[in-house]
Scaffold this active site. Structure first.
Site, PDB file in Angstrom:
ATOM      1  N   CYS A 285      -0.301   4.153   2.258  1.00  0.00           N
ATOM      2  CA  CYS A 285       0.014   3.936   3.676  1.00  0.00           C
ATOM      3  C   CYS A 285       1.501   4.190   3.966  1.00  0.00           C
ATOM      4  O   CYS A 285       1.840   4.763   4.993  1.00  0.00           O
ATOM      5  CB  CYS A 285      -0.299   2.504   4.105  1.00  0.00           C
ATOM      6  SG  CYS A 285      -1.824   1.828   3.446  1.00  0.00           S
ATOM      7  N   ASP A 286       2.377   3.752   3.077  1.00  0.00           N
ATOM      8  CA  ASP A 286       3.795   3.660   3.451  1.00  0.00           C
ATOM      9  C   ASP A 286       4.783   4.501   2.641  1.00  0.00           C
ATOM     10  O   ASP A 286       5.947   4.604   3.033  1.00  0.00           O
ATOM     11  CB  ASP A 286       4.244   2.181   3.365  1.00  0.00           C
ATOM     12  CG  ASP A 286       3.466   1.311   4.345  1.00  0.00           C
ATOM     13  OD1 ASP A 286       3.127   1.809   5.427  1.00  0.00           O
ATOM     14  OD2 ASP A 286       3.200   0.143   4.019  1.00  0.00           O
TER      15      ASP A 286
ATOM     16  N   CYS B  52       0.842  -1.209   0.000  1.00  0.00           N
ATOM     17  CA  CYS B  52       0.000   0.000   0.000  1.00  0.00           C
ATOM     18  C   CYS B  52       0.870   1.250   0.000  1.00  0.00           C
ATOM     19  O   CYS B  52       1.486   1.590   1.022  1.00  0.00           O
ATOM     20  CB  CYS B  52      -0.912  -0.017   1.227  1.00  0.00           C
ATOM     21  SG  CYS B  52      -1.870   1.492   1.439  1.00  0.00           S
TER      22      CYS B  52
END
Ligand code: NAP
Length: 310
Positions: free
Chosen positions: A134-135, A131
């Site tokens: 997200c990261d 993701c």
């Protein structure tokens, strides 16, 4: 007993919820909050009609939820563990309770595929990610590898360039699967480099990812490349394990439906990325959800008529 239970709170499930709530059906949507659907983790969705500037997946799903709840849809956050089907009663067992419904709409989407190579599991959360939204911010001024050549891989590679200095797209062929406009942007982006005809065979490091072993598929030559992170975007697997003995699935686990979203079981409908279909997009997920809700409404009407004429 509910008229309809919808499993899944992504664009397909929430759209089905908007339609069932407006049809004044007694409906419940069950969503597993722990799983971020494909749409929610999209930084920007540029091809959903009506948003010329694009919209983030998170915002779009949030809007759909507000819209569905405005019409009275009840949403609960629980994990569905099994479904028990009879034509008279469908039981949906969650991690907390058993719910009953006359009809069911399955919209449980799909989860990212794993490559299954050494190091992947060990470094998940320590340099291996599925993701970018997200990261990606963790890789400011760093070098990352992105695996895959589809829409997700290229879209996410472009997003990661907002943070990372260098993005190496490792693709097993010499031709990308991604839509042309994304290809053009990726090729024009100076931070993106392509490693063609190659695949990852191992992810290495001590505490965190430090390098990847890349094998050229044509020559079998292996090269170790230093990277700080690896983003895997090699497709999706449908979230349908709990339906294996209940519904007709294809060889990859996708639910087989007709164009009214009917499955092989009366009263059970499927919508979105968990069903076998040509084009998996947010717009088609919403379309599926609307059709599934309409079909469920017709199914319930037919049952009521049969009751009256008994
Ligand atoms: P996808 O289209 O299935 O692409 C997966 C990519 O991973 C392909 O390039 C494939 O290579 C590669 N791959 C698969 N298995 C591999 C393996 N074992 N080792 C190395 N590479 C492997 O998946 P996706 O990109 O996640 O897209 C899923 C669906 O969502 C698609 O229908 C897509 O159009 C849609 N989507 C749309 C948008 C958008 O419209 N903006 C954004 C994201 C996703 P090959 O090409 O050689 O098969």
């Amino acid at each position: 007993m509910y008229d309809v239970i919808i499993i899944g709170g992504g664009p397909a499930g929430l759209t089905a919820g908007i339609y069932t709530a407006r049809a004044r059906l007694n409906c419940l949507l069950i969503d597993n909050y722990a799983i971020n659907g494909q749409a929610v983790s999209s930084d920007i969705i540029e091809n959903y009609p009506g948003f010329p500037g694009g919209i983030s997946g998170f915002q779009l799903v949030k809007n759909l939820k507000v819209q569905a709840e405005k019409f009275g849809l009840k949403i609960i956050l629980q994990e569905v563990v099994s479904v028990n089907y009879t034509e008279k009663n469908i039981e949906i067992k969650t991690d907390e309770k058993i719910y009953s419904a006359i009809s069911l709409i399955i919209a449980t989407g799909a989860k990212p595929k794993q490559l299954g190579i050494p190091g992947e599991k060990e470094f998940t959360g320590r340099g291996v990610s599925y993701c970018a939204t997200c990261d990606a911010a963790l890789y400011k001024n760093k070098t990352v590898a992105v695996v895959g050549g589809g829409d997700t891989a290229i879209e996410e590679a472009l997003f990661i360039t907002k943070f990372a200095d260098k993005v190496l797209v490792v693709h097993r062929r010499y031709k990308l699967r991604a839509t042309k406009i994304l290809q053009e942007r990726a090729v024009a982006n100076k931070k993106i480099n392509f490693i063609w005809n190659s695949h990852l065979v191992e992810i290495k490091g001590a505490q965190k990812v430090e390098s990847v072993m890349v094998e050229n598929i044509l020559t079998s030559v292996k090269t170790e490349i230093n990277v700080n992170g690896v983003f895997m975007f090699v497709g999706y697997t449908p979230n349908t394990e709990y339906l294996t003995n209940i519904l007709k699935l294809d060889e990859n686990g996708y639910i087989i439906t007709d164009d009214e979203m009917k499955t092989d079981k009366a009263g059970v409908f499927a919508a979105g990325d968990c069903r076998k279909k040509l084009l998996k997009q947010v717009v088609t997920a919403c379309s599926d959800g609307a059709i599934a809700a309409f079909s469920a409404e017709k199914y319930l009407d037919k049952l009521k008529k049969m009751e009256y004429t008994k």
